[in-house]
Design an enzyme around this catalytic site. Structure first.
Site, PDB file in Angstrom:
ATOM      1  CG  MET A  28     -10.947  -5.248  -4.858  1.00 51.73           C
ATOM      2  SD  MET A  28     -11.098  -6.330  -3.438  1.00 51.73           S
ATOM      3  CE  MET A  28      -9.399  -6.765  -3.154  1.00 51.73           C
ATOM      4  CE1 TYR A  30      -3.120   3.195  -0.956  1.00 51.05           C
ATOM      5  CE2 TYR A  30      -1.508   1.585  -1.677  1.00 51.05           C
ATOM      6  CZ  TYR A  30      -1.827   2.709  -0.956  1.00 51.05           C
ATOM      7  OH  TYR A  30      -0.847   3.353  -0.235  1.00 51.05           O
ATOM      8  CG  HIS A  32      -0.600  -1.893  -8.363  1.00 50.97           C
ATOM      9  ND1 HIS A  32      -0.687  -2.725  -9.463  1.00 50.97           N
ATOM     10  CD2 HIS A  32      -1.264  -2.529  -7.369  1.00 50.97           C
ATOM     11  CE1 HIS A  32      -1.344  -3.820  -9.140  1.00 50.97           C
ATOM     12  NE2 HIS A  32      -1.722  -3.727  -7.871  1.00 50.97           N
ATOM     13  CG  HIS A  35      -4.945  -1.966 -10.311  1.00 56.08           C
ATOM     14  ND1 HIS A  35      -4.216  -1.581  -9.208  1.00 56.08           N
ATOM     15  CD2 HIS A  35      -5.762  -2.966  -9.899  1.00 56.08           C
ATOM     16  CE1 HIS A  35      -4.584  -2.307  -8.161  1.00 56.08           C
ATOM     17  NE2 HIS A  35      -5.508  -3.173  -8.554  1.00 56.08           N
ATOM     18  N   GLY A 145      -6.228  -9.506 -14.549  1.00 61.34           N
ATOM     19  CA  GLY A 145      -4.804  -9.825 -14.503  1.00 61.34           C
ATOM     20  C   GLY A 145      -4.562 -11.296 -14.206  1.00 61.34           C
ATOM     21  CD  GLN A 151     -10.193 -12.020  -9.610  1.00 63.81           C
ATOM     22  OE1 GLN A 151     -10.496 -11.897  -8.437  1.00 63.81           O
ATOM     23  NE2 GLN A 151      -9.573 -11.056 -10.278  1.00 63.81           N
ATOM     24  CB  SER A 184      -3.559  -3.017  -3.404  1.00 61.21           C
ATOM     25  OG  SER A 184      -4.023  -2.766  -4.709  1.00 61.21           O
TER      26      SER A 184
HETATM   27  P1  AMP Z   1      -7.409  -6.007  -7.330  1.00 66.08           P
HETATM   28  O1  AMP Z   1      -7.603  -4.526  -7.202  1.00 66.08           O
HETATM   29  O2  AMP Z   1      -6.234  -6.515  -6.577  1.00 66.08           O
HETATM   30  O3  AMP Z   1      -8.677  -6.790  -7.101  1.00 66.08           O
HETATM   31  O4  AMP Z   1      -7.034  -6.266  -8.845  1.00 66.08           O
HETATM   32  C1  AMP Z   1      -7.858  -5.799  -9.882  1.00 66.08           C
HETATM   33  C2  AMP Z   1      -7.392  -6.409 -11.180  1.00 66.08           C
HETATM   34  O5  AMP Z   1      -6.043  -6.054 -11.424  1.00 66.08           O
HETATM   35  C3  AMP Z   1      -7.450  -7.930 -11.160  1.00 66.08           C
HETATM   36  O6  AMP Z   1      -7.876  -8.402 -12.424  1.00 66.08           O
HETATM   37  C4  AMP Z   1      -6.020  -8.295 -10.895  1.00 66.08           C
HETATM   38  O7  AMP Z   1      -5.663  -9.576 -11.387  1.00 66.08           O
HETATM   39  C5  AMP Z   1      -5.290  -7.214 -11.655  1.00 66.08           C
HETATM   40  N1  AMP Z   1      -3.934  -7.082 -11.133  1.00 66.08           N
HETATM   41  C6  AMP Z   1      -3.574  -6.872  -9.842  1.00 66.08           C
HETATM   42  N2  AMP Z   1      -2.224  -6.880  -9.724  1.00 66.08           N
HETATM   43  C7  AMP Z   1      -1.737  -7.119 -10.960  1.00 66.08           C
HETATM   44  C8  AMP Z   1      -0.416  -7.266 -11.499  1.00 66.08           C
HETATM   45  N3  AMP Z   1       0.667  -7.166 -10.744  1.00 66.08           N
HETATM   46  N4  AMP Z   1      -0.293  -7.509 -12.819  1.00 66.08           N
HETATM   47  C9  AMP Z   1      -1.392  -7.622 -13.602  1.00 66.08           C
HETATM   48  N5  AMP Z   1      -2.646  -7.492 -13.165  1.00 66.08           N
HETATM   49  C10 AMP Z   1      -2.826  -7.246 -11.867  1.00 66.08           C
END
Ligand code: AMP
Length: 280
Positions: A28, A30, A32, A35, A145, A151, A184
């Site tokens: 989604m 933003y 870090h 990602h 992640g 999820q 994020s």
């Molecule tokens: P999001 O943008 O929050 O939907 O996350 C996108 C992907 O990045 C998802 O598969 C999350 O599980 C993974 N992700 C987000 N934060 C972390 C983290 N701290 N460590 C590992 N994977 C992450």
């Protein structure tokens, strides 16, 4: 790196690469280091890496943070390119949902607990958008992640049940130096909330030590974590659970099982999640 906003253009761009290994990293935005760790992992096995950035309205409930979810596409483009993303797919809401969806994906059972219980409909939104992305990109591998462990369980179940031709690769949680899982949403935290938020990781670390010393009573482990979190005055517990993983069933004695300690805690308006998985 190629930037693409439409499904048709993405399909055209990918056509010459169909015989190569295509990896998908859905996000989604933003971005870090969490990602970017998924992109690093994808580099190990894939020839072409597609990252999607899409804040999916379908997975946000009424009153949640869809509108104010942090967005910075210019910064994301730079980070994605530097990390080696080949195609950045950033569709609009209209591109993904040109008309109200009448077809959704619902994974039963494992979505009734944890975040599925706190956020009704959330995992239908997740499973539906991930299924759409799988059909659009047709990746060989997709990287998720363990930060969002439920999820991962939901997507793996969906892929298995619907025979989707993609390998799901779960990747470890990336943390800040003080243990807070990268997210994020961490930018929402005030300095004081940010400081107290370290209790999530610390409480699970303490539980881990107890488990290593032989504690196997799920109720006592859960109580220990809740007690520790309650010491922080800005923390408001949504849930703390000790369940089997990936089945997400309640258990009394964790001995000999694969289990997850999962928690969701609110600091002001900001809801943080974290977890640890143990093979006992
Ligand atoms: P999001 O943008 O929050 O939907 O996350 C996108 C992907 O990045 C998802 O598969 C999350 O599980 C993974 N992700 C987000 N934060 C972390 C983290 N701290 N460590 C590992 N994977 C992450």
């Amino acid at each position: 790196m190629i930037k693409i906003g439409t499904i048709q253009e993405l399909r055209e761009q990918l056509r010459p690469y169909r015989h190569q290994k295509i990896g998908l990293v859905p996000t989604m935005g933003y971005l870090h280091e969490g990602h970017l760790s998924l992109v690093k992992k994808a580099r190990e096995t894939c020839d072409i890496i597609v990252m999607s950035i899409f804040v999916n309205p379908l997975q946000f409930g009424p009153g949640e943070d869809f509108e104010r979810y942090p967005r910075d596409i210019a910064r994301d483009e730079q980070l994605a390119e530097k990390e080696g993303v080949d195609i950045l797919f950033t569709p609009s809401v209209e591109e993904m949902y040109p008309s109200p969806v009448k077809t959704t994906v619902h994974v039963k059972g494992i979505t009734d607990t944890l975040c599925g219980a706190s956020r009704p409909g959330h995992f239908d939104g997740v499973a539906t958008v991930v299924s759409k992305l799988f059909h659009i990109v047709q990746p060989d591998y997709a990287f998720f992640g363990q930060k969002d462990a439920q999820q991962v369980a939901v997507i793996e179940q969906m892929v298995q049940d619907l025979n989707m031709p993609v390998d799901i690769i779960p990747c470890p949680i990336v943390r800040e130096a003080d243990g807070l899982a990268m997210s994020s949403r961490n930018v929402y935290l005030s300095p004081e909330e940010r400081e107290q938020a370290t209790v999530l990781y610390q409480s699970m670390q303490e539980a881990k030590r107890k488990i290593e010393q032989g504690e196997s009573d799920a109720f006592r482990i859960r109580s220990l974590i809740m007690q520790k979190i309650r010491e922080k005055k800005l923390a408001e517990i949504d849930y703390v659970e000790v369940l089997t993983y990936p089945g997400l069933e309640p258990i009394a004695d964790i001995g000999g099982k694969r289990i997850i300690i999962a928690l969701a805690v609110k600091f002001g308006q900001t809801r943080l999640i974290d977890n640890m998985i143990f093979n006992l």
